[in-house]
Design an enzyme around this catalytic site. Structure first.
Site, PDB file in Angstrom:
ATOM      1  N   SER A 179       9.046  -5.084   5.162  1.00  0.00           N
ATOM      2  CA  SER A 179      10.265  -4.346   4.782  1.00  0.00           C
ATOM      3  C   SER A 179      11.127  -5.181   3.828  1.00  0.00           C
ATOM      4  CB  SER A 179      11.066  -4.006   6.047  1.00  0.00           C
ATOM      5  OG  SER A 179      11.607  -5.203   6.586  1.00  0.00           O
ATOM      6  N   ASN A 180      12.111  -4.527   3.216  1.00  0.00           N
ATOM      7  CA  ASN A 180      13.013  -5.247   2.310  1.00  0.00           C
ATOM      8  C   ASN A 180      13.699  -6.421   3.012  1.00  0.00           C
ATOM      9  OD1 ASN A 180      12.414  -3.498   0.256  1.00  0.00           O
ATOM     10  ND2 ASN A 180      14.553  -2.973  -0.203  1.00  0.00           N
ATOM     11  N   GLU A 181      14.112  -6.187   4.258  1.00  0.00           N
ATOM     12  CA  GLU A 181      14.820  -7.263   4.969  1.00  0.00           C
ATOM     13  C   GLU A 181      13.885  -8.460   5.188  1.00  0.00           C
ATOM     14  OE1 GLU A 181      14.819  -4.042   5.940  1.00  0.00           O
ATOM     15  OE2 GLU A 181      16.874  -3.575   5.344  1.00  0.00           O
ATOM     16  N   SER A 190       0.140  -2.990  13.438  1.00  0.00           N
ATOM     17  CA  SER A 190       1.429  -2.631  14.040  1.00  0.00           C
ATOM     18  C   SER A 190       1.255  -1.989  15.409  1.00  0.00           C
ATOM     19  CB  SER A 190       2.171  -1.649  13.134  1.00  0.00           C
ATOM     20  OG  SER A 190       2.333  -2.182  11.858  1.00  0.00           O
ATOM     21  N   GLU A 214      -2.519  -8.126   0.103  1.00  0.00           N
ATOM     22  CA  GLU A 214      -1.881  -6.843  -0.208  1.00  0.00           C
ATOM     23  C   GLU A 214      -1.257  -6.893  -1.595  1.00  0.00           C
ATOM     24  OE1 GLU A 214       0.836  -5.681   2.937  1.00  0.00           O
ATOM     25  OE2 GLU A 214      -0.716  -4.397   3.803  1.00  0.00           O
ATOM     26  N   SER A 234      -2.642   3.912   9.001  1.00  0.00           N
ATOM     27  CA  SER A 234      -2.969   4.828   7.902  1.00  0.00           C
ATOM     28  C   SER A 234      -4.464   5.125   7.879  1.00  0.00           C
ATOM     29  CB  SER A 234      -2.577   4.200   6.562  1.00  0.00           C
ATOM     30  OG  SER A 234      -1.209   3.926   6.532  1.00  0.00           O
TER      31      SER A 234
HETATM   32  C1  LIG Z   1       3.655   4.778   5.295  1.00  0.00           C
HETATM   33  C2  LIG Z   1       3.355   3.643   6.227  1.00  0.00           C
HETATM   34  C3  LIG Z   1       2.050   3.250   6.420  1.00  0.00           C
HETATM   35  C4  LIG Z   1       1.752   2.211   7.297  1.00  0.00           C
HETATM   36  N1  LIG Z   1       0.436   1.868   7.496  1.00  0.00           N
HETATM   37  C5  LIG Z   1       0.130   0.906   8.401  1.00  0.00           C
HETATM   38  C6  LIG Z   1      -1.234   0.599   8.705  1.00  0.00           C
HETATM   39  O1  LIG Z   1      -2.169   1.179   8.134  1.00  0.00           O
HETATM   40  N2  LIG Z   1      -1.489  -0.340   9.644  1.00  0.00           N
HETATM   41  C7  LIG Z   1      -0.502  -1.009  10.294  1.00  0.00           C
HETATM   42  O2  LIG Z   1      -0.804  -1.867  11.116  1.00  0.00           O
HETATM   43  N3  LIG Z   1       0.802  -0.735  10.050  1.00  0.00           N
HETATM   44  C8  LIG Z   1       1.148   0.208   9.128  1.00  0.00           C
HETATM   45  N4  LIG Z   1       2.472   0.515   8.878  1.00  0.00           N
HETATM   46  C9  LIG Z   1       3.495  -0.147   9.667  1.00  0.00           C
HETATM   47  C10 LIG Z   1       4.371  -1.127   8.912  1.00  0.00           C
HETATM   48  O3  LIG Z   1       3.682  -2.308   8.647  1.00  0.00           O
HETATM   49  C11 LIG Z   1       5.609  -1.356   9.786  1.00  0.00           C
HETATM   50  O4  LIG Z   1       6.338  -0.141   9.778  1.00  0.00           O
HETATM   51  C12 LIG Z   1       6.479  -2.469   9.303  1.00  0.00           C
HETATM   52  O5  LIG Z   1       5.848  -3.701   9.518  1.00  0.00           O
HETATM   53  C13 LIG Z   1       7.847  -2.485  10.016  1.00  0.00           C
HETATM   54  O6  LIG Z   1       7.648  -2.499  11.400  1.00  0.00           O
HETATM   55  P1  LIG Z   1       8.387  -1.445  12.363  1.00  0.00           P
HETATM   56  O7  LIG Z   1       8.168  -0.081  11.818  1.00  0.00           O
HETATM   57  O8  LIG Z   1       7.961  -1.742  13.758  1.00  0.00           O
HETATM   58  O9  LIG Z   1       9.934  -1.749  12.197  1.00  0.00           O
HETATM   59  P2  LIG Z   1      10.722  -2.948  12.858  1.00  0.00           P
HETATM   60  O10 LIG Z   1       9.986  -4.208  12.679  1.00  0.00           O
HETATM   61  O11 LIG Z   1      11.120  -2.564  14.244  1.00  0.00           O
HETATM   62  O12 LIG Z   1      12.022  -2.997  11.932  1.00  0.00           O
HETATM   63  C14 LIG Z   1      13.093  -2.064  12.072  1.00  0.00           C
HETATM   64  C15 LIG Z   1      14.188  -2.472  11.085  1.00  0.00           C
HETATM   65  O13 LIG Z   1      14.667  -3.789  11.408  1.00  0.00           O
HETATM   66  C16 LIG Z   1      14.517  -4.662  10.291  1.00  0.00           C
HETATM   67  N5  LIG Z   1      14.132  -5.991  10.775  1.00  0.00           N
HETATM   68  C17 LIG Z   1      13.090  -6.264  11.614  1.00  0.00           C
HETATM   69  N6  LIG Z   1      13.019  -7.605  11.821  1.00  0.00           N
HETATM   70  C18 LIG Z   1      13.996  -8.169  11.066  1.00  0.00           C
HETATM   71  C19 LIG Z   1      14.434  -9.511  10.851  1.00  0.00           C
HETATM   72  N7  LIG Z   1      13.807 -10.531  11.442  1.00  0.00           N
HETATM   73  N8  LIG Z   1      15.474  -9.729  10.017  1.00  0.00           N
HETATM   74  C20 LIG Z   1      16.108  -8.678   9.412  1.00  0.00           C
HETATM   75  N9  LIG Z   1      15.757  -7.384   9.590  1.00  0.00           N
HETATM   76  C21 LIG Z   1      14.721  -7.135  10.400  1.00  0.00           C
HETATM   77  C22 LIG Z   1      13.419  -4.049   9.446  1.00  0.00           C
HETATM   78  O14 LIG Z   1      13.532  -4.440   8.090  1.00  0.00           O
HETATM   79  C23 LIG Z   1      13.677  -2.573   9.640  1.00  0.00           C
HETATM   80  O15 LIG Z   1      14.687  -2.139   8.768  1.00  0.00           O
HETATM   81  C24 LIG Z   1       2.792   1.542   7.993  1.00  0.00           C
HETATM   82  C25 LIG Z   1       4.126   1.933   7.787  1.00  0.00           C
HETATM   83  C26 LIG Z   1       4.405   2.975   6.932  1.00  0.00           C
HETATM   84  C27 LIG Z   1       5.856   3.375   6.759  1.00  0.00           C
END
Ligand SMILES: Cc1cc2nc3c(=O)[nH]c(=O)nc-3n(C[C@H](O)[C@H](O)[C@H](O)COP(=O)(O)OP(=O)(O)OC[C@H]3O[C@@H](n4cnc5c(N)ncnc54)[C@H](O)[C@@H]3O)c2cc1C
Length: 402
Positions: A375-377, A134, A249, A166
């Protein structure tokens, strides 16, 4: 389907239970329960020693082939190990990324040299890994990765920023998705690099989470270096490898999580009975509903693992992720309602670390469950497009990548 242990599996369960009991009442008695949700920062040294002890006695990577240091254990025994591990209240594992993600990826895509170099460190619990996927503009939209790697003689030079990484604060190595073809866009031109964390070009900044603790981090690469041959798969073909990693995963670990979820629910039921909150007719309905849904989650997970010999594929993987993440988030909300007014008060000192009870911690950390690991979405999108054949969502032009 017969859900009872076969004689071999029963013997394996007894062996696992005995080993855990001996360790967790002896040398590692202090490690019991360390690092659970919202407290992932706890007990670093003890948990590292625990990882090595697991490795010495052959309790890491049990599903891996014997030639790579595993036991070649069938899915049933991997499930049993995860169940017994959680039941024994053993400390949270700190090399989930190495054992669950990178190791299987290397076994599938790594060179002989890469396997020889890295797999023993994972099975022996001596080298910890983190996942550098990410970025600030590449979360769900992972193909928008901007971190770059440029060849300089026998090395790659890496620049960019990862986020939410993480355990980066403890990791020895990171598997990093980078753009190696500067003119490329989206999922083309990416590579999957193995990068050492202990070097001047890598800076790790912990992110303080709503629980008051730090499980994940920002990671800045500023001229960080790694050897030219530490690319997994072909150069510029990292997308395929990155997706393969994601497919590893979850799966067998989920049944262990279900044991932990059951324990949390049992505590909550006990709390509701003791405090008289179970007299509230609405809370009673919700507690019963949580119990029913957890029962279904267990049965569905067992069903999806039957006959599976590798990563669980969609739709099962997406259904399982949606179901457990939503269940656990809802449990956190239910826990707050069982606590009542007390739920909004935390102990601790002003401006210092605050003290949460278990219910508050579950509530706060479980908000992350419906985000990480897809994510759920995004799970709904996968089911809509790949399972139901609904029209794909319109593609948006990528930001900043030419
Ligand atoms: C506790 C925790 C540990 C993590 N550990 C790691 C790690 O070790 N390494 C790593 O690389 N990442 C890690 N992550 C990151 C995680 O993979 C991302 O948070 C996740 O992929 C969502 O990306 P974002 O946070 O950029 O949100 P975004 O992608 O910006 O999404 C924001 C919102 O928009 C929604 N959304 C986005 N795109 C769409 C779509 N196309 N259609 C509908 N809805 C959409 C999402 O569901 C979300 O609700 C971790 C996250 C958490 C919370």
């Amino acid at each position: 389907m017969d859900l009872h242990d076969s004689p071999e599996d029963a013997a394996f369960r007894a062996e696992a239970r005995h080993w855990l009991e001996v360790q967790l009442t002896g040398r590692f008695a202090e490690a019991r329960g360390l690092g659970r949700m919202g407290l992932q920062h706890e007990g670093r040294q003890l948990r590292q020693a625990w990882e090595r002890s697991l490795g010495e006695d052959g309790w890491t990577c049990i599903g891996w082939p014997v030639e790579y240091g595993g036991r070649g254990a069938p899915v049933s025994q991997q499930v049993i190990w995860n169940e017994e591990y959680v039941r024994a209240d053993a400390p949270a594992r700190i090399n989930v990324m190495g054992e669950g993600l990178l190791g299987p990826t290397l076994i599938a895509y790594g060179t002989v040299e890469q396997k020889r170099r890295f797999l023993p460190g994972i099975t022996q619990g001596t080298e910890l890994w983190c996942q550098g996927y990410s970025e600030p503009d590449a979360g769900s939209d992972l193909a928008n990765v901007q971190t770059r790697a440029v060849r300089d003689g026998d090395e790659w030079v890496i620049s960019g920023q990862k986020v939410w990484t993480s355990y980066a604060q403890w990791a020895d190595w990171c598997f990093v998705v980078c753009r190696t073809d500067p003119g490329s866009a989206r999922h083309k031109g990416l590579s999957y690099l193995l990068v050492p964390m202990d070097q001047p070009g890598v800076e790790v900044r912990p992110i303080r989470q709503v629980t008051g603790t730090s499980e994940f981090n920002e990671v800045f690469f500023d001229g960080a270096r790694t050897a030219a041959d530490l690319v997994v798969g072909e150069v510029n073909d990292g997308w395929r490898v990155a997706l393969a990693t994601l497919a590893f995963e979850r799966g067998v670990g989920l049944l262990g999580d279900v044991v932990g979820f059951r324990r949390e629910l049992d505590h909550l039921l006990d709390l509701a009975r003791r405090t008289g909150r179970s007299d509230d007719p609405v809370l009673r309905q919700r507690l019963a509903d949580a119990w029913v849904r957890l029962f279904i989650l267990r049965l569905n997970t067992l069903r999806s693992l039957t006959g599976v010999d590798g990563p669980v594929a969609p739709p099962e993987a997406s259904i399982a992720k949606l179901f457990w993440a939503t269940w656990h988030r809802d449990l956190g909300e239910l826990a707050m309602d069982v606590l009542g007014m007390r739920s909004s008060v935390a102990g601790g000192v002003p401006d210092g670390p605050y003290e949460l009870d278990d219910e508050q911690r579950i509530f706060l950390f479980s908000r992350a469950d419906t985000i990480y690991g897809g994510s759920n979405e995004i799970q709904h999108n996968i089911i809509g497009e790949r399972v139901l054949g609904l029209p794909p969502e319109p593609k948006v032009a990528s930001k900043g990548v030419t």
